[in-house]
Design a protein around this motif. Sequence first.
Motif, PDB file in Angstrom:
ATOM      1  N   LYS A 128       0.835  -0.974  -0.116  1.00  0.00           N
ATOM      2  CA  LYS A 128       0.107  -0.042  -0.014  1.00  0.00           C
ATOM      3  C   LYS A 128       0.897   1.323  -0.032  1.00  0.00           C
ATOM      4  O   LYS A 128       0.820   2.092  -0.710  1.00  0.00           O
ATOM      5  CB  LYS A 128      -0.991  -0.241   1.480  1.00  0.00           C
ATOM      6  N   ILE A 129       1.728   1.132   0.997  1.00  0.00           N
ATOM      7  CA  ILE A 129       3.001   2.374   0.957  1.00  0.00           C
ATOM      8  C   ILE A 129       3.487   2.593  -0.326  1.00  0.00           C
ATOM      9  O   ILE A 129       3.631   3.873  -1.071  1.00  0.00           O
ATOM     10  CB  ILE A 129       3.793   2.075   2.072  1.00  0.00           C
ATOM     11  N   ILE A 130       4.019   1.595  -0.882  1.00  0.00           N
ATOM     12  CA  ILE A 130       4.911   1.650  -2.329  1.00  0.00           C
ATOM     13  C   ILE A 130       4.029   2.310  -3.303  1.00  0.00           C
ATOM     14  O   ILE A 130       4.344   2.912  -4.105  1.00  0.00           O
ATOM     15  CB  ILE A 130       5.183   0.271  -2.639  1.00  0.00           C
ATOM     16  N   ALA A 131       2.800   2.003  -3.301  1.00  0.00           N
ATOM     17  CA  ALA A 131       1.817   2.490  -4.421  1.00  0.00           C
ATOM     18  C   ALA A 131       1.670   3.788  -4.341  1.00  0.00           C
ATOM     19  O   ALA A 131       1.179   4.423  -5.177  1.00  0.00           O
ATOM     20  CB  ALA A 131       0.361   1.714  -4.375  1.00  0.00           C
ATOM     21  N   LEU A 132       1.900   4.330  -3.244  1.00  0.00           N
ATOM     22  CA  LEU A 132       1.903   5.883  -2.779  1.00  0.00           C
ATOM     23  C   LEU A 132       3.185   6.589  -3.315  1.00  0.00           C
ATOM     24  O   LEU A 132       3.014   7.972  -3.074  1.00  0.00           O
ATOM     25  CB  LEU A 132       1.299   6.330  -1.345  1.00  0.00           C
ATOM     26  N   ILE A 133       4.093   5.844  -3.487  1.00  0.00           N
ATOM     27  CA  ILE A 133       5.446   6.630  -3.863  1.00  0.00           C
ATOM     28  C   ILE A 133       5.650   6.811  -5.082  1.00  0.00           C
ATOM     29  O   ILE A 133       4.958   5.821  -5.982  1.00  0.00           O
ATOM     30  CB  ILE A 133       6.672   5.699  -3.182  1.00  0.00           C
ATOM     31  N   PRO A 134       6.194   7.694  -5.568  1.00  0.00           N
ATOM     32  CA  PRO A 134       6.534   7.875  -7.322  1.00  0.00           C
ATOM     33  C   PRO A 134       7.221   6.642  -7.715  1.00  0.00           C
ATOM     34  O   PRO A 134       8.244   6.189  -6.969  1.00  0.00           O
ATOM     35  CB  PRO A 134       7.768   9.296  -7.041  1.00  0.00           C
ATOM     36  N   LYS A 135       6.903   6.149  -8.973  1.00  0.00           N
ATOM     37  CA  LYS A 135       7.420   5.033  -9.450  1.00  0.00           C
ATOM     38  C   LYS A 135       8.961   5.144  -9.911  1.00  0.00           C
ATOM     39  O   LYS A 135       9.892   4.392  -9.719  1.00  0.00           O
ATOM     40  CB  LYS A 135       6.783   4.531 -10.983  1.00  0.00           C
ATOM     41  N   ARG A 136       9.290   6.466 -10.270  1.00  0.00           N
ATOM     42  CA  ARG A 136      10.796   7.013 -10.362  1.00  0.00           C
ATOM     43  C   ARG A 136      11.426   7.230  -9.172  1.00  0.00           C
ATOM     44  O   ARG A 136      11.169   8.413  -8.655  1.00  0.00           O
ATOM     45  CB  ARG A 136      10.652   8.090 -11.258  1.00  0.00           C
ATOM     46  N   ARG A 137      12.011   6.480  -8.511  1.00  0.00           N
ATOM     47  CA  ARG A 137      12.508   6.574  -7.326  1.00  0.00           C
ATOM     48  C   ARG A 137      13.765   5.622  -7.126  1.00  0.00           C
ATOM     49  O   ARG A 137      14.051   4.509  -8.189  1.00  0.00           O
ATOM     50  CB  ARG A 137      11.620   6.126  -6.046  1.00  0.00           C
ATOM     51  N   GLN A 138      14.686   5.680  -6.179  1.00  0.00           N
ATOM     52  CA  GLN A 138      15.779   4.705  -5.691  1.00  0.00           C
ATOM     53  C   GLN A 138      15.241   3.806  -4.897  1.00  0.00           C
ATOM     54  O   GLN A 138      14.609   4.400  -3.686  1.00  0.00           O
ATOM     55  CB  GLN A 138      16.933   5.391  -5.477  1.00  0.00           C
ATOM     56  N   THR A 139      15.412   2.472  -4.800  1.00  0.00           N
ATOM     57  CA  THR A 139      14.909   1.798  -3.796  1.00  0.00           C
ATOM     58  C   THR A 139      16.016   0.782  -3.270  1.00  0.00           C
ATOM     59  O   THR A 139      16.647   0.244  -4.058  1.00  0.00           O
ATOM     60  CB  THR A 139      13.696   0.755  -4.437  1.00  0.00           C
ATOM     61  N   LEU A 140      16.179   0.432  -1.861  1.00  0.00           N
ATOM     62  CA  LEU A 140      17.092   0.010  -1.278  1.00  0.00           C
ATOM     63  C   LEU A 140      16.307  -1.238  -0.380  1.00  0.00           C
ATOM     64  O   LEU A 140      15.429  -0.920   0.546  1.00  0.00           O
ATOM     65  CB  LEU A 140      17.882   0.534  -0.371  1.00  0.00           C
ATOM     66  N   PHE A 141      16.576  -2.258  -0.769  1.00  0.00           N
ATOM     67  CA  PHE A 141      15.910  -3.609  -0.230  1.00  0.00           C
ATOM     68  C   PHE A 141      16.823  -4.399   0.567  1.00  0.00           C
ATOM     69  O   PHE A 141      17.743  -5.029   0.138  1.00  0.00           O
ATOM     70  CB  PHE A 141      15.224  -4.324  -1.296  1.00  0.00           C
ATOM     71  N   PHE A 142      16.634  -4.583   2.111  1.00  0.00           N
ATOM     72  CA  PHE A 142      17.688  -5.139   2.854  1.00  0.00           C
ATOM     73  C   PHE A 142      16.796  -6.285   3.405  1.00  0.00           C
ATOM     74  O   PHE A 142      15.637  -6.274   4.003  1.00  0.00           O
ATOM     75  CB  PHE A 142      18.059  -4.449   4.040  1.00  0.00           C
TER      76      PHE A 142
END
Length: 336
Positions: A93-107
């Motif tokens: 749900k949160i990801i859907a509210l964030i711009p698609k053009r972004r940097q994502t770091l997944f730990f």
Amino acid sequence: ILTPTRELAIQIQENVMTYSENSQLKSTVIFGGVKQADQVRKIRAGIDILIATPGRLLDLIQQRIINLSGIEILVLDEADRMLDMGFVHDVKKIIALIPKRRQTLFFSATMPESIAGLAREILNNPTKIEVTPESTVAEKIEQQVYLTNRDLKKQLVLHIMQEKNIQQALIFTKTKHGADRLARHLQQNNIPSQAIHGDKAQNKRQQVLSDFKNGKITALVATDIAARGIDIDKLAFVINYEVPNVPETYVHRIGRVGRAGQDGVALTLVEPEELIDLKGIEKLINQKLDQQTKHPYPQTDRVMTNQEKKEANKEKDRLKRIQIEKARASGKTRRR
């Protein structure tokens, strides 16, 4: 920065403040279990970095206090723990509210298929960086096993604390009630102790952690809520009062010592019914653990009481339910 637990969120905020001390960056942390007024005030004052647990973040979004449309970088920390704790839908749900053009770091400490699937879903052609394998235990951690019986464990842990003159130890139990009982037992025997688990109010948990870090408490008795993310400088001893059913949990628990190249000792108390779990741990870390035979509370082939059998069966049922829920969550992730 999204993280699954309040304790980890607070710790990340402490580190962010340290790293950004000489910069103009402003940060704050939000989590549930406490009143939101102070958190809202800091957000409205303007921030660059927000550390949050999913529930409180969604709550403040719904109240129109937070807007994520300007987010440039998303950090998802302890992704496997997020999944275990049932936060995956909140995260999406949160990801859907964030711009698609972004940097994502997944730990993530582990990378089962359910987590790999989530990574494929939310990341775009990512670069994978692997640090240490899941089964790796720091070389400087001395690991010892004490074979005993369930009804002797309280006396044995007290004996170990006194014999080794332990000034500070993090002790793990499987249940909240078990943590409370053990903390009371140690306290009654003049070892300053407190328990920390999910039933404790957030302010109380923060106070207990602070007292432990400041040396006011000798023994912090914890459920696995403290197995990840809690970083205590120069902690020398971890005691597994009960053996975890999941071998990877053992690695996370004892990882609280031996940090940043320091020495550490991990002691595990094993009753007959836990020998199978001990074998699972030794298989995972590819190491036979050193058994301490010279102690006053050795293991005997005692038959379990009916009450102990009931408790053991109850624990097995609980773990089975968790596995079923994980399997369902994993299936939903793959279907998407």
